[in-house]
Design an enzyme around this catalytic site. Sequence first.
Site, PDB file in Angstrom:
ATOM      1  N   PRO A   1       0.818  -1.220   0.000  1.00 57.35           N
ATOM      2  CA  PRO A   1       0.000   0.000   0.000  1.00 57.35           C
ATOM      3  C   PRO A   1       0.849   1.265   0.000  1.00 57.35           C
ATOM      4  O   PRO A   1       0.366   2.330  -0.364  1.00 57.35           O
ATOM      5  CB  PRO A   1      -0.803  -0.116   1.305  1.00 57.35           C
ATOM      6  CG  PRO A   1      -0.091  -1.128   2.127  1.00 57.35           C
ATOM      7  CD  PRO A   1       0.711  -1.998   1.216  1.00 57.35           C
TER       8      PRO A   1
ATOM      9  N   ASP B   1      42.625 -46.389  -3.089  1.00 57.35           N
ATOM     10  CA  ASP B   1      42.778 -47.417  -2.051  1.00 57.35           C
ATOM     11  C   ASP B   1      42.277 -46.911  -0.707  1.00 57.35           C
ATOM     12  O   ASP B   1      41.808 -45.785  -0.589  1.00 57.35           O
ATOM     13  CB  ASP B   1      44.208 -47.958  -2.011  1.00 57.35           C
ATOM     14  CG  ASP B   1      45.227 -46.896  -1.676  1.00 57.35           C
ATOM     15  OD1 ASP B   1      44.879 -45.978  -0.910  1.00 57.35           O
ATOM     16  OD2 ASP B   1      46.358 -46.977  -2.178  1.00 57.35           O
TER      17      ASP B   1
ATOM     18  N   LYS C   1      43.238 -52.869  -0.351  1.00 57.29           N
ATOM     19  CA  LYS C   1      43.752 -54.223  -0.231  1.00 57.29           C
ATOM     20  C   LYS C   1      43.732 -54.727   1.215  1.00 57.29           C
ATOM     21  O   LYS C   1      44.383 -55.688   1.551  1.00 57.29           O
ATOM     22  CB  LYS C   1      45.177 -54.277  -0.785  1.00 57.29           C
ATOM     23  CG  LYS C   1      45.163 -54.246  -2.310  1.00 57.29           C
ATOM     24  CD  LYS C   1      46.536 -54.315  -2.873  1.00 57.29           C
ATOM     25  CE  LYS C   1      47.199 -52.955  -2.781  1.00 57.29           C
ATOM     26  NZ  LYS C   1      48.567 -52.916  -3.198  1.00 57.29           N
TER      27      LYS C   1
ATOM     28  N   GLY D   1      49.329 -41.056   0.681  1.00 57.16           N
ATOM     29  CA  GLY D   1      50.723 -40.622   0.849  1.00 57.16           C
ATOM     30  C   GLY D   1      51.389 -40.362  -0.470  1.00 57.16           C
ATOM     31  O   GLY D   1      50.843 -39.699  -1.359  1.00 57.16           O
TER      32      GLY D   1
ATOM     33  N   ALA E   1      53.349 -40.344   4.630  1.00 57.24           N
ATOM     34  CA  ALA E   1      52.868 -40.403   6.013  1.00 57.24           C
ATOM     35  C   ALA E   1      53.929 -39.910   6.999  1.00 57.24           C
ATOM     36  O   ALA E   1      53.609 -39.225   7.976  1.00 57.24           O
ATOM     37  CB  ALA E   1      52.456 -41.831   6.348  1.00 57.24           C
TER      38      ALA E   1
ATOM     39  N   MET F   1      53.526 -49.389   8.457  1.00 57.23           N
ATOM     40  CA  MET F   1      52.871 -50.712   8.532  1.00 57.23           C
ATOM     41  C   MET F   1      53.427 -51.545   9.680  1.00 57.23           C
ATOM     42  O   MET F   1      53.634 -52.752   9.522  1.00 57.23           O
ATOM     43  CB  MET F   1      53.075 -51.471   7.203  1.00 57.23           C
ATOM     44  CG  MET F   1      52.452 -50.779   6.018  1.00 57.23           C
ATOM     45  SD  MET F   1      52.934 -51.514   4.454  1.00 57.23           S
ATOM     46  CE  MET F   1      54.485 -50.721   4.135  1.00 57.23           C
TER      47      MET F   1
ATOM     48  N   GLY G   1      47.239 -39.963  11.275  1.00 55.78           N
ATOM     49  CA  GLY G   1      47.875 -38.646  11.284  1.00 55.78           C
ATOM     50  C   GLY G   1      47.286 -37.678  10.275  1.00 55.78           C
ATOM     51  O   GLY G   1      46.820 -38.069   9.216  1.00 55.78           O
TER      52      GLY G   1
HETATM   53  C1  LIG Z   1      51.091 -49.269   2.233  1.00 56.36           C
HETATM   54  S1  LIG Z   1      51.781 -48.001   3.185  1.00 56.36           S
HETATM   55  C2  LIG Z   1      51.533 -46.658   2.123  1.00 56.36           C
HETATM   56  C3  LIG Z   1      52.386 -45.468   2.455  1.00 56.36           C
HETATM   57  C4  LIG Z   1      52.074 -44.286   1.578  1.00 56.36           C
HETATM   58  N1  LIG Z   1      52.422 -44.552   0.226  1.00 56.36           N
HETATM   59  C5  LIG Z   1      52.808 -43.035   2.067  1.00 56.36           C
HETATM   60  O1  LIG Z   1      53.680 -42.521   1.366  1.00 56.36           O
HETATM   61  O2  LIG Z   1      52.460 -42.550   3.152  1.00 56.36           O
HETATM   62  C6  LIG Z   1      50.583 -47.819   4.425  1.00 56.36           C
HETATM   63  C7  LIG Z   1      51.168 -47.324   5.747  1.00 56.36           C
HETATM   64  O3  LIG Z   1      51.387 -45.931   5.698  1.00 56.36           O
HETATM   65  C8  LIG Z   1      51.231 -45.395   6.992  1.00 56.36           C
HETATM   66  N2  LIG Z   1      50.223 -44.326   6.933  1.00 56.36           N
HETATM   67  C9  LIG Z   1      49.636 -43.850   5.838  1.00 56.36           C
HETATM   68  N3  LIG Z   1      48.815 -42.829   6.138  1.00 56.36           N
HETATM   69  C10 LIG Z   1      48.884 -42.652   7.456  1.00 56.36           C
HETATM   70  C11 LIG Z   1      48.279 -41.753   8.373  1.00 56.36           C
HETATM   71  N4  LIG Z   1      47.418 -40.802   7.975  1.00 56.36           N
HETATM   72  N5  LIG Z   1      48.585 -41.867   9.684  1.00 56.36           N
HETATM   73  C12 LIG Z   1      49.452 -42.804  10.104  1.00 56.36           C
HETATM   74  N6  LIG Z   1      50.061 -43.674   9.291  1.00 56.36           N
HETATM   75  C13 LIG Z   1      49.792 -43.605   7.970  1.00 56.36           C
HETATM   76  C14 LIG Z   1      50.775 -46.529   7.894  1.00 56.36           C
HETATM   77  O4  LIG Z   1      51.929 -47.047   8.532  1.00 56.36           O
HETATM   78  C15 LIG Z   1      50.228 -47.507   6.906  1.00 56.36           C
HETATM   79  O5  LIG Z   1      50.255 -48.823   7.415  1.00 56.36           O
END
Ligand SMILES: C[S@@+](CC[C@H](N)C(=O)[O-])C[C@H]1O[C@@H](n2cnc3c(N)ncnc32)[C@H](O)[C@@H]1O
Length: 459
Positions: A43, A250, A272, A304, A334, A385, A414
């Site tokens: 209005p 992965d 895996k 990583g 890592a 690992m 981490g």
């Molecule tokens: C198959 S390896 C792969 C490493 C990966 N290519 C890297 O460069 O970090 C997997 C291992 O990486 C480590 N990892 C990867 N990410 C992580 C995170 N956010 N905190 C702690 N450990 C981690 C652990 O020891 C895990 O068992």
Amino acid sequence: MDYLPIFVDLKDRSCLVVGGGDIAARKAGLLRRAQATVTLVSPDVSATTQALIDSGEVKWLNTVFSSELLEGNTLVIAATDNEDVNRDVYHQAKANNILINVADCPELCDFILPSILDRSPIVVAVSSGGKSPILARQLRARLEILIPASYGRLAEMVGQYRDVVKGKLPKLSMRRRFWESILQGDVADHVLSGRDDLGQQALQAALDAVHVDELQTGEVYLVGAGPGDPELLTFKALRLMQQADIVFYDRLVSKEVLALVRREAEQVYVGKQRAWHKVRQEEINQLLLTQAQQGKRVLRLKGGDPFIFGRGGEEIETLAAENIPFQVVPGVTAASGCASYAGIPLTHRDYSQSCTFVTGQLKQGELDLNWSALVQPRQTIVVYMGLAGLPVLSQQLQQHGLAAKTPAALIQQGTTEHQKVWVSTIADLPALAEREQPVAPTLVIIGQVVRLHNTLSWF
Ligand SMILES: C[S@@+](CC[C@H](N)C(=O)[O-])C[C@H]1O[C@@H](n2cnc3c(N)ncnc32)[C@H](O)[C@@H]1O
């Protein structure tokens, strides 16, 4: 999402604004920018609204709101200073299934009006879902700096060539690749720097030169996704993630990182971990190969860094053998990620002059490591690992001369919001893991640098 952002074509559609003040004028003006047909009902009107009416932009109904005025409208905005009227408009619109927005009242809104950056035809809308319009506006201001006006001109130019390109490149995937290269190359550079003519010439030249075949070659991007925090991705990783057709990822790739992959890309989990759906390494190598051979841009996204305990080398060996083009993008491993976020420098002038990365994965209950090289003084050891093998690790390191009291940190997940850091000694590590039951993935850091965690921890 509380609201789905959509861009609605309101051209020549009727919209109703209830209210006659400055806010109503602003909303009406916005609708007019989208070329809607706007009727304003009130209005009495403010000077700003009157100016809008006088300019012929909006039609004014000099009356109070009543429900029959809703008929034929696509949407309604209520912006009066009377809460009862606004609420009445809301209920009537709801009853008539018309989308309603009540200004400054998110609980009475079917849709909200975002903060807009207009570089037409590029339009960016930012919304805080009604929680903090000021924050949305601040974000928009940042985008203003990032997206100069020339983006609008670039989009216009590209728009003019769409049909020609469609005629020359029959498949959508080809066109996508063509446009990606154009928009990341000279054409965009020229237009964004104000040299539109040169941009247009470069675009025409690229179009004349393009061959259908070259747009059908597949490629694999082996990309390190970092340890979890998406902000640790590299620019290159992000760029390739945004142009992939299919992604194989992965279990270490965080969901926040995965969310940054091009939305239309097919996502295939090839983790895996035991007890999960398991795709063996040879099968992954083969999958990457066959997908690339089909002409796709294949993203292999690994936690990583792909070349640190990541079997990335094996994956690209298969590709190299078949002459499939590939790129490798390093990621934050890592060790770096966890150490930084745990406040544990891997080297330090006073405590450690070298650093070794080892895998702690058991093979038939054994750890086959060069123990004498590992137990050197002033060295940091990072164990990937290593959780299942902690008792063997701890016992072997002590047996080879590392003091039982050597500081050790166990880091769970981490760089993510679930990160936990426990500090102890190598002798106590197995008991610590037993007690705390950390969640994978975990990393172990051993050495005097671990002491610094108490003072340098920040995350
Ligand atoms: C198959 S390896 C792969 C490493 C990966 N290519 C890297 O460069 O970090 C997997 C291992 O990486 C480590 N990892 C990867 N990410 C992580 C995170 N956010 N905190 C702690 N450990 C981690 C652990 O020891 C895990 O068992």
